[in-house]
Design a protein around this motif. Structure first.
Motif, PDB file in Angstrom:
ATOM      1  N   ALA A  77      -4.011   8.938 -43.131  1.00 16.99           N
ATOM      2  CA  ALA A  77      -4.953   9.893 -43.709  1.00 16.99           C
ATOM      3  C   ALA A  77      -5.650   9.288 -44.926  1.00 16.99           C
ATOM      4  N   PHE A  83      10.866   9.147 -44.478  1.00 15.14           N
ATOM      5  CA  PHE A  83      11.310   9.345 -45.849  1.00 15.14           C
ATOM      6  C   PHE A  83      12.727   9.895 -45.890  1.00 15.14           C
ATOM      7  N   TYR A  92      -0.119  14.623 -36.310  1.00 19.94           N
ATOM      8  CA  TYR A  92      -0.931  14.403 -37.521  1.00 19.94           C
ATOM      9  C   TYR A  92      -1.564  13.005 -37.562  1.00 19.94           C
ATOM     10  N   GLU A 137       5.319  14.289 -49.260  1.00 18.35           N
ATOM     11  CA  GLU A 137       4.488  14.719 -48.130  1.00 18.35           C
ATOM     12  C   GLU A 137       3.123  14.043 -48.172  1.00 18.35           C
ATOM     13  N   ARG A 188      -1.449  26.820 -51.373  1.00 17.97           N
ATOM     14  CA  ARG A 188      -2.491  27.836 -51.197  1.00 17.97           C
ATOM     15  C   ARG A 188      -2.129  29.172 -51.826  1.00 17.97           C
ATOM     16  N   GLY A 241      -7.584   9.748 -48.671  1.00 22.09           N
ATOM     17  CA  GLY A 241      -7.219  10.567 -49.821  1.00 22.09           C
ATOM     18  C   GLY A 241      -7.706  12.000 -49.701  1.00 22.09           C
ATOM     19  N   GLU A 272       2.582  11.110 -49.485  1.00 23.93           N
ATOM     20  CA  GLU A 272       2.807   9.721 -49.079  1.00 23.93           C
ATOM     21  C   GLU A 272       2.943   9.618 -47.565  1.00 23.93           C
ATOM     22  N   ALA A 273       3.616  10.610 -46.981  1.00 23.36           N
ATOM     23  CA  ALA A 273       3.761  10.609 -45.523  1.00 23.36           C
ATOM     24  C   ALA A 273       2.391  10.648 -44.870  1.00 23.36           C
ATOM     25  N   ALA A 274       1.508  11.503 -45.394  1.00 22.62           N
ATOM     26  CA  ALA A 274       0.160  11.605 -44.821  1.00 22.62           C
ATOM     27  C   ALA A 274      -0.565  10.258 -44.917  1.00 22.62           C
ATOM     28  N   ALA A 278      10.222  14.654 -45.627  1.00 24.20           N
ATOM     29  CA  ALA A 278       8.815  14.858 -46.012  1.00 24.20           C
ATOM     30  C   ALA A 278       7.980  15.385 -44.858  1.00 24.20           C
ATOM     31  N   THR A 302      -5.438  18.567 -46.105  1.00 25.71           N
ATOM     32  CA  THR A 302      -4.508  18.954 -45.043  1.00 25.71           C
ATOM     33  C   THR A 302      -3.067  19.080 -45.528  1.00 25.71           C
ATOM     34  N   VAL A 303      -2.751  18.539 -46.700  1.00 25.78           N
ATOM     35  CA  VAL A 303      -1.356  18.605 -47.161  1.00 25.78           C
ATOM     36  C   VAL A 303      -1.251  19.289 -48.527  1.00 25.78           C
ATOM     37  N   HIS A 326       3.872  23.235 -43.817  1.00 25.69           N
ATOM     38  CA  HIS A 326       3.021  24.306 -43.300  1.00 25.69           C
ATOM     39  C   HIS A 326       2.564  24.033 -41.870  1.00 25.69           C
ATOM     40  N   CYS A 365      -5.580  11.780 -37.397  1.00 25.06           N
ATOM     41  CA  CYS A 365      -6.199  11.128 -38.547  1.00 25.06           C
ATOM     42  C   CYS A 365      -7.085   9.961 -38.145  1.00 25.06           C
ATOM     43  N   PHE A 410       5.557  17.982 -43.036  1.00 16.11           N
ATOM     44  CA  PHE A 410       4.552  18.888 -43.588  1.00 16.11           C
ATOM     45  C   PHE A 410       5.037  20.310 -43.367  1.00 16.11           C
ATOM     46  N   PRO A 434      -3.016  23.075 -48.618  1.00 17.56           N
ATOM     47  CA  PRO A 434      -2.266  24.090 -47.864  1.00 17.56           C
ATOM     48  C   PRO A 434      -0.893  24.384 -48.478  1.00 17.56           C
ATOM     49  N   ASN A 435      -0.244  23.368 -49.022  1.00 16.28           N
ATOM     50  CA  ASN A 435       1.076  23.596 -49.608  1.00 16.28           C
ATOM     51  C   ASN A 435       1.005  24.460 -50.858  1.00 16.28           C
ATOM     52  N   ARG A 466      -8.571  13.612 -46.928  1.00 19.39           N
ATOM     53  CA  ARG A 466      -7.923  14.291 -45.820  1.00 19.39           C
ATOM     54  C   ARG A 466      -6.517  14.741 -46.226  1.00 19.39           C
ATOM     55  N   MET A 467      -5.816  13.852 -46.930  1.00 17.40           N
ATOM     56  CA  MET A 467      -4.481  14.187 -47.424  1.00 17.40           C
ATOM     57  C   MET A 467      -4.553  15.430 -48.314  1.00 17.40           C
TER      58      MET A 467
END
Lengths: 287, 368
Positions: A186, B103, B120, A177, A201, A188, A179-181, B107, A194-195, B111, B124, B109, A198-199, A190-191
């Motif tokens: 995004a 992916f 997204y 996830e 939390r 570093g 890597e996707a960001a 992958a 935002t990813v 949430h 960005c 997100f 939150p994952n 921001r990633m």
């Protein structure tokens, strides 16, 4: 045929009702004796002379100072351990590097070291006769028998909690996830905000709760470095001990009841988190 | 043959580029990548043309995913260069490469809602390049329509099926208008039926958008059916690059021959300028450089059974047979060590243990 198999299967896996009930009864009795009874006694003793005596014990300026000090210590050490825990978990879960297993072992060190020893380490480092003692006194910096020493000892004892909660979850979630960001543009930071955060939390909140409970309740390490100066370096657990040694049972148990309530609140919050977000906490949540 | 379909695609290409001919979108030269002491890529040179759909095909451990990740910038090459539209992108970080990456396990997100997942990448962007909230909304809804998921924008990834998640992942990657779309085993985690549908659908989307696309797969059928060109990797080396017809019908290496399509490998001898199998002369002319013991590669459909009294190239005994798609494929043993397969019509009666004579219409050598 399949019914026969399943019946056999049940017999192998499940104990007879009698044994099952016996096991449950033993567990419940043990818990009642060791946990519930003392907990009830704390509140019973605290209220043994009525509500007025209970409230009055908190009017004592030393008691108020102890409560305040405990809040300050937790207020400093929990956020620091939050940052440390996230950084450590991040490093361990998302990167490969040499000495990773050593780092994991080190994170667990406070679990295996007696808190008294942890306190002594700081005396040996920062005490008047310690390694940095001369230098510190030359600059008039007081660490031992003062707030900084108490905070350091508390941090030492509580630093595994956040990292320990986060590492398995982050490892389970992997890095795709993130890597996707990155591929979506995004940065570093921001990633991370935002990813990654939150994952994690709910596990993070869970770790902070446990960390906080331990920070407020820590006795051994803090006792060594505090110096027990009334109204100055006594935290709540230390104050409970002093009051008890002075045969001031009501005041001692009143203070103890606050700590007990903290524990109960933490447990309730923990149970609620597990109930609502069990999957996310264990990292088993489908994605 | 499905020729009209392919020809349609080609004409489209010609129109798009006019007289410029083929435009190279991505140029990979001499890319090497090691994991510790293990080489994953050993000097790869590959051009990906603008607007083409290319498959990176190979068995697991062949380096195909590593190559895709090097193109994306998720992994750095130890040596070699990656050029995007003539610009050296080798040291460009992943955020700046403007690639869309899908992916293997989506992958998404977890949430964020489907809508927020797709939005997204647009959110960005630096403020000056970021579309307004209204434009983002319009774009996301349009993409949802493209991937046929209208009305699901409020769902969360856990509330979607595997195929739906894959389509959200694709929409999310397309949202940033990438120069190239990269897909890592895009259908690997889906069941056979969904796989087939998504395959056709991805081809359709590609025809419509003309997006330069590279996808990684270990499934040769998928590569052959979907791609304009297929690059076959083995042990970190590029074995062959070509159209599905080229790699299928004119394999350049023994690996490609056996990896794509059914192949039997048998022992043969070359002497007196002819090829011999068990004393029978096979009607192909060997290269001058080849003598002595060689390996002969034969496709099942390049063998034809002939009557027992007719002259044959190979003689054998039928050992077993099974149904494969629209034919019956029989295993024929020539001797203790050599066996071939032949395709027979479904209606033919096959007697296990019966002798059979075979004529060879095509066979190949590969120099080692």
């Amino acid at each position: 045929m399949s019914e026969q198999i399943s019946k056999k299967f049940h017999r192998v896996v499940e104990e007879t009702t009698l044994i099952r009930r016996l096991l449950i009864a033993i567990t419940v009795m043990f818990l009642a004796l060791v946990l519930l009874l003392p907990l009830a006694l704390v509140f019973f003793e605290a209220l043994s002379r009525g509500w007025n005596a209970y409230w009055e014990s908190f009017a004592d300026p030393d008691a108020q100072a102890a409560i305040w000090l405990t809040l300050v210590v937790a207020g400093i050490s929990v956020p620091l351990n939050l940052i440390f825990g996230v950084a450590a978990a991040w490093a361990v879960a998302k990167f490969e590097f040499r000495g990773k297993s050593l780092l994991i072992t080190l994170i667990d060190l406070p679990f295996s070291v007696s808190p008294v020893v942890a306190g002594l380490i700081y005396i040996l480092l920062f005490g008047a006769q310690g390694v940095f003692g001369k230098w510190l006194s030359a600059y008039n910096i007081q660490i031992i028998f003062a707030l900084p020493g108490i905070v350091l000892a508390t941090i030492f004892v509580t630093f595994p909690f956040v990292a320990r909660e986060l590492i398995p979850l982050m490892q389970e979630q992997g890095t795709s996830e993130e890597e996707a960001a990155l591929t979506l543009g995004a940065s570093g930071w921001r990633m991370f905000f935002t990813v990654t955060l939150p994952n994690a939390r709910w596990a993070l909140l869970y770790g902070v709760l446990l960390c906080n409970a331990r920070a407020m309740g820590e006795f051994g390490a803090v006792s060594v470095v505090s110096g027990h100066i009334r109204g100055l370096t006594n935290t709540m657990p230390l104050n409970v001990e002093i009051l008890y040694n002075e045969y001031n049972a009501v005041a001692a148990f009143s203070m103890a009841s606050l700590l007990a309530m903290l524990a109960i609140l933490t447990l309730v919050a923990k149970a609620l988190l597990e109930w609502h977000y069990g999957n996310e906490l264990s990292g088993r949540g489908a994605h | 043959m499905g020729m009209s379909y392919l020809v349609g695609g080609r004409i489209d290409c010609v129109c798009r580029f006019g007289n410029e001919g083929v435009v190279v979108e991505i140029k990979i030269s001499g890319v090497t990548r090691n994991y510790g002491a293990t080489p994953a890529l050993r000097g790869i040179d590959l051009d990906i043309r603008s607007g083409e759909l290319m498959a990176l095909l190979g068995p697991s451990g062949s380096g195909k995913t590593t190559l895709l990740r090097v193109i994306a910038g998720l992994e750095a090459a130890d040596r070699g260069n990656v050029l995007f539209g003539g610009q050296d992108a080798t040291s460009l970080p992943v955020q700046k490469r403007n690639v869309g990456f899908v992916f293997q396990h989506y992958a998404l997100f977890r949430h964020l809602s489907v809508f927020d997942n797709i939005a997204y990448g647009l959110r960005c962007r630096p403020r000056s390049l970021r579309p307004s909230a209204k434009d983002i909304r319009g774009r996301v809804l349009k993409l949802l329509e493209l991937v046929q998921l209208e009305g699901l924008e409020k769902r969360f990834p856990t509330q979607l099926s595997g195929g739906q998640r894959q389509r959200v992942a694709l929409a999310r990657a397309l949202a940033v208008e990438p120069d190239v779309l990269l897909l890592d085993e895009p259908f690997g985690a889906l069941d056979a039926k969904v796989r087939k549908d998504l395959r056709r659908w991805l081809r359709e989307i590609h025809e419509r958008t003309g997006q330069t696309t590279i996808f990684v797969t270990h499934d040769q059928d998928e590569a052959i059916e979907l791609a304009d060109r297929v690059a076959i990797l083995n042990k970190g080396l590029l074995e062959q690059v070509g159209t599905p017809d080229e790699v299928y019908d004119d394999p350049e290496t023994a690996f490609v021959m056996s990896f794509i399509g059914e192949t039997a490998k048998i022992k043969a001898e070359v002497h007196e300028g002819a090829v011999w199998v068990n004393g029978g002369k096979v009607p192909i002319s060997p290269p001058d450089t080849l003598t002595g013991d060689v390996e002969l590669y034969i496709r099942p459909w390049d063998l034809r059974p002939v009557g027992l009294d007719e002259p044959a190239h190979l003689e054998g005994i039928i050992r077993s047979s099974r149904r494969v798609g629209n034919v019956r494929r029989a295993q024929v043993s020539l001797d203790d060590n050599n066996a071939v397969e032949i395709d027979l019509p479904l209606w033919s009666t096959i007697e296990i243990g019966a002798p059979v004579n075979l004529a060879v219409t095509r066979a190949r050598f590969f120099e080692k």
